[in-house]
Each structure stands twice: as C-alpha cells, then as structure tokens.
Write a protein that holds these residues in place. Structure first.
Motif, PDB file in Angstrom:
ATOM      1  N   THR A 201     105.465 -63.069 -23.322  1.00 40.50           N
ATOM      2  CA  THR A 201     106.131 -62.238 -24.334  1.00 40.50           C
ATOM      3  C   THR A 201     105.965 -62.830 -25.722  1.00 40.50           C
ATOM      4  N   LYS A 202     106.001 -64.144 -25.827  1.00 45.64           N
ATOM      5  CA  LYS A 202     105.775 -64.781 -27.136  1.00 45.64           C
ATOM      6  C   LYS A 202     104.348 -64.533 -27.611  1.00 45.64           C
ATOM      7  N   TRP A 203     103.382 -64.604 -26.686  1.00 46.32           N
ATOM      8  CA  TRP A 203     101.992 -64.324 -27.039  1.00 46.32           C
ATOM      9  C   TRP A 203     101.852 -62.901 -27.546  1.00 46.32           C
ATOM     10  N   LEU A 204     102.493 -61.952 -26.849  1.00 43.60           N
ATOM     11  CA  LEU A 204     102.448 -60.555 -27.285  1.00 43.60           C
ATOM     12  C   LEU A 204     103.007 -60.394 -28.695  1.00 43.60           C
ATOM     13  N   VAL A 205     104.108 -61.072 -28.964  1.00 42.08           N
ATOM     14  CA  VAL A 205     104.737 -60.968 -30.291  1.00 42.08           C
ATOM     15  C   VAL A 205     103.823 -61.555 -31.360  1.00 42.08           C
ATOM     16  N   VAL A 206     103.276 -62.728 -31.114  1.00 40.47           N
ATOM     17  CA  VAL A 206     102.410 -63.386 -32.098  1.00 40.47           C
ATOM     18  C   VAL A 206     101.157 -62.561 -32.375  1.00 40.47           C
ATOM     19  N   HIS A 207     100.653 -61.876 -31.375  1.00 42.21           N
ATOM     20  CA  HIS A 207      99.423 -61.095 -31.530  1.00 42.21           C
ATOM     21  C   HIS A 207      99.695 -59.609 -31.774  1.00 42.21           C
ATOM     22  N   SER A 208     100.866 -59.300 -32.288  1.00 41.52           N
ATOM     23  CA  SER A 208     101.214 -57.915 -32.600  1.00 41.52           C
ATOM     24  C   SER A 208     101.518 -57.789 -34.085  1.00 41.52           C
ATOM     25  N   SER A 209     101.942 -56.606 -34.469  1.00 44.96           N
ATOM     26  CA  SER A 209     102.307 -56.384 -35.867  1.00 44.96           C
ATOM     27  C   SER A 209     103.699 -56.908 -36.200  1.00 44.96           C
ATOM     28  N   LEU A 210     104.384 -57.498 -35.217  1.00 42.11           N
ATOM     29  CA  LEU A 210     105.732 -58.014 -35.474  1.00 42.11           C
ATOM     30  C   LEU A 210     105.742 -59.159 -36.472  1.00 42.11           C
TER      31      LEU A 210
END
Length: 158
Positions: A22-31
């Motif tokens: 989930t942290k990886w998803l956040v870092v690699h998103s527009s967040l």
C-alpha cells in the motif's frame, strides 16, 4: 517450530506485505501531489513521518532516526521473547499484530529514513495524524494487549 509459530510468521508476513504494497501504491500514485477524498471523514494523503507515533521526535535531526530505529529493533526483540512465553491465543494474536506493524515501519526507516503515512481520518477541520497499515496493526494489537493484561489482572485480584 510449532504450528502456531508458523501461523504467526505467516500473519507477520501478510501485514508487512500489505503495508509495503500500500505504501508503494501511494508513493507511485498522484497522492504525492494531491489528496483524494474518499468519504466525508476519510482521505488518502501522502506524508513522510520522520518521527514516531504522532510525529514524536520528527524534527530532531538525523540522530532521531537512529534512535527510533534502535528502539524499533529493541521492541521487536522484546516482542519475540514475549511471544515465546505467551500462552493465551488472544495475547499471541495481539503480539503478532504489533510485531507485523513494527517490522513494516522498520523497513521504511531503514530504506528511507522515514515512514510513509497515507490514511487521513478527519471530522470537520480536526484531523487525526496520518497513519498506515502497519500503524493500524500496531494500534489494534496494543489495544487488545492492554485489554488482555487488564482482564488478567482483574482475574488475579478476584
């Protein structure tokens, strides 16, 4: 290893993988550029927490990172010893949750020097400090552990 110990390792791994993914998803998103409002009280955000819970020790410099890392390793060792001595399933479950969360956040501190937080719960203008999956596991485990300890003390006094 006993069966419950294999299960404990599996649960810790599930927590760590879910947390890191989930942290990886956040870092690699527009967040990293904006927040996403999911409900009137829940947003996804991007935050780098260099401190401990509620950003304690966040602004003390590089020595704070190493202090938190050393404390995290020490706590993990204590949890492992406690787990070996624990006998009640609910106590073991609580310790496993805390250990899984601690390992998830230790990985961030070792790799980056900070923990990625992304869950923002708020009511109006009041915001709970941002947190992540590992923090959630630690919190649930700690609450259960406190309840178990107090329930045990209450039984002992009766």
């Amino acid at each position: 290893m006993r069966v419950w110990q294999w299960r404990a390792v599996l649960v810790v791994l599930i927590i760590v993988v879910a947390d890191q993914w989930t942290k990886w998803l956040v870092v690699h998103s527009s967040l990293t550029q904006q927040s996403i409002e999911l409900t009137p009280f829940l947003r996804l955000v991007y935050a780098e927490n260099t401190g401990a819970a509620f950003s304690f020790l966040a602004n003390v410099g590089d020595w704070g990172r190493w202090l938190l890392l050393a404390a995290s390793f020490f706590i993990c060792v204590i949890l492992l010893v406690w787990l070996q001595r624990a006998t009640r399933p609910i106590e073991i479950t609580a310790l496993i949750l805390i250990l899984g969360g601690a390992v998830g956040n230790v990985i961030d501190r070792v790799r980056q020097g900070y923990v990625v937080d992304f869950i923002d719960i708020h009511i109006g203008t009041y915001h709970w400090p941002a947190f992540n999956i590992a923090d959630s596991a630690i919190t649930v485990g700690a609450v259960v552990l406190v309840l178990v300890v107090f329930a045990g003390e209450k039984k002992d006094s009766e």
